[in-house]
Design a protein around this motif. Structure first.
Motif, short mmCIF file in Angstrom:
data_model
loop_
_atom_site.label_atom_id
_atom_site.label_comp_id
_atom_site.label_asym_id
_atom_site.label_seq_id
_atom_site.Cartn_x
_atom_site.Cartn_y
_atom_site.Cartn_z
N GLY A 103 0.81 -1.21 0.00
CA GLY A 103 0.00 0.00 0.00
C GLY A 103 0.84 1.26 0.00
N GLN A 188 -2.22 -0.83 -2.65
CA GLN A 188 -3.40 -0.34 -1.95
C GLN A 188 -3.27 1.16 -1.67
OE1 GLN A 188 -6.36 -1.98 -0.61
NE2 GLN A 188 -6.87 0.18 -0.43
N LEU A 217 -10.44 -1.80 2.30
CA LEU A 217 -9.35 -2.31 1.48
C LEU A 217 -9.89 -2.83 0.15
CD1 LEU A 217 -7.34 -4.27 4.20
CD2 LEU A 217 -6.77 -2.04 3.20
N ASP A 218 -9.11 -2.61 -0.89
CA ASP A 218 -9.45 -3.08 -2.23
C ASP A 218 -9.10 -4.57 -2.31
OD1 ASP A 218 -9.62 -3.72 -4.92
OD2 ASP A 218 -8.44 -1.99 -5.60
#
Length: 257
Positions: A103, A188, A217-218
């Motif tokens: 991320g 992310q 969160l993706d």
């Protein structure tokens, strides 16, 4: 691949177990492997350079150099523009980091910066990190990086085009036999920075820490794919940071009256 020249660095320090793992990986790819790493821990150093203060590289053993107080980016610059200037490295590997780099954390990661500076200097840059269980405090287990590191790098080398990209690789926790393949994923983008003030038990003292992961969160980004799917994640990251869409929107609209 014996003629491939490889420069290694990290942010955990020249004596960290992860760089020994990285040497093992690199030597499966080439017999021309060099190490230039910080003398001590530089985690979170990001792409800092040491300006206005002298640095000294000490040869620890053949082809292994340590620089006291240096960042990973410093080490890559020394390695490429001085130590190996007569034949620059083809590949810069940074890591293997003790802990995942996922991320928005890549923006402050010294591990990522080592690979980024390698790419900026004209090499192919790859950052490698081994996931750990921060919640339960388990020691890092390097099995997946050891087992799959060289193969992942070979495949990136085979598919890479140009030098305007570096690559961020994370190896999941657990038994190598249950790793769910390799996934090419975006990093992310958190809803906010994960870094926060964190109070110390000592009066008037504090830490900067990551007490929790910002949500949501993706499901298709690196964080979830690494932890939930237990796949090796590969994220290509562009060196060109200009937002071309914003440029197009602003073009002709900014002017002095």
């Amino acid at each position: 691949m014996g003629t491939l020249r490889i420069l290694l660095t990290n942010d955990d320090g020249v004596d960290a177990p992860g760089i020994a793992v990285l040497q093992r990986i690199a030597r499966a790819l080439s017999d021309d492997v060099w190490v230039v790493a910080p003398e001590g821990n530089q985690s979170g150093a990001g792409h800092r350079f040491t300006f206005g203060r002298e640095l000294e590289a000490v040869e620890r053993s053949e082809r292994i150099y340590a620089i006291d107080g240096a960042s990973p980016a410093d080490c890559v610059v020394y390695g490429i523009t001085h130590l190996l200037k007569d034949r620059r490295p083809d590949l810069v590997l940074s890591g293997v980091n003790n802990g995942q780099n996922l991320g928005d954390i890549i923006h402050c990661s010294g591990t990522a910066a080592g690979a980024r500076e390698g790419a900026l200097q004209g090499a192919l840059g790859i950052a490698l990190s081994q996931a750990v269980d921060y919640v339960h405090g388990h020691d890092v287990v390097w099995d997946n990086a050891k087992r799959y590191g060289a193969e992942v790098i070979r495949q990136i080398l085979a598919g890479a085009e140009g030098r305007d990209t570096f690559y961020n690789v994370n190896f999941p926790l657990g038994d190598p036999e249950t790793v769910a393949g390799i996934r090419v994923v975006p990093h992310q983008r958190f809803s906010r920075s994960p870094f926060r003030y964190y109070a110390s038990h000592n009066a008037d003292k504090f830490f900067i820490a990551i007490p929790e992961t910002p949500l949501p969160l993706d499901r298709q980004a690196d964080f979830e794919v690494l932890h939930e799917d237990r796949a090796i994640t590969v994220t290509p990251i562009s060196l060109m940071q200009t937002d071309m869409g914003a440029m197009a929107r602003l073009e002709g609209k900014l002017r002095l009256e």
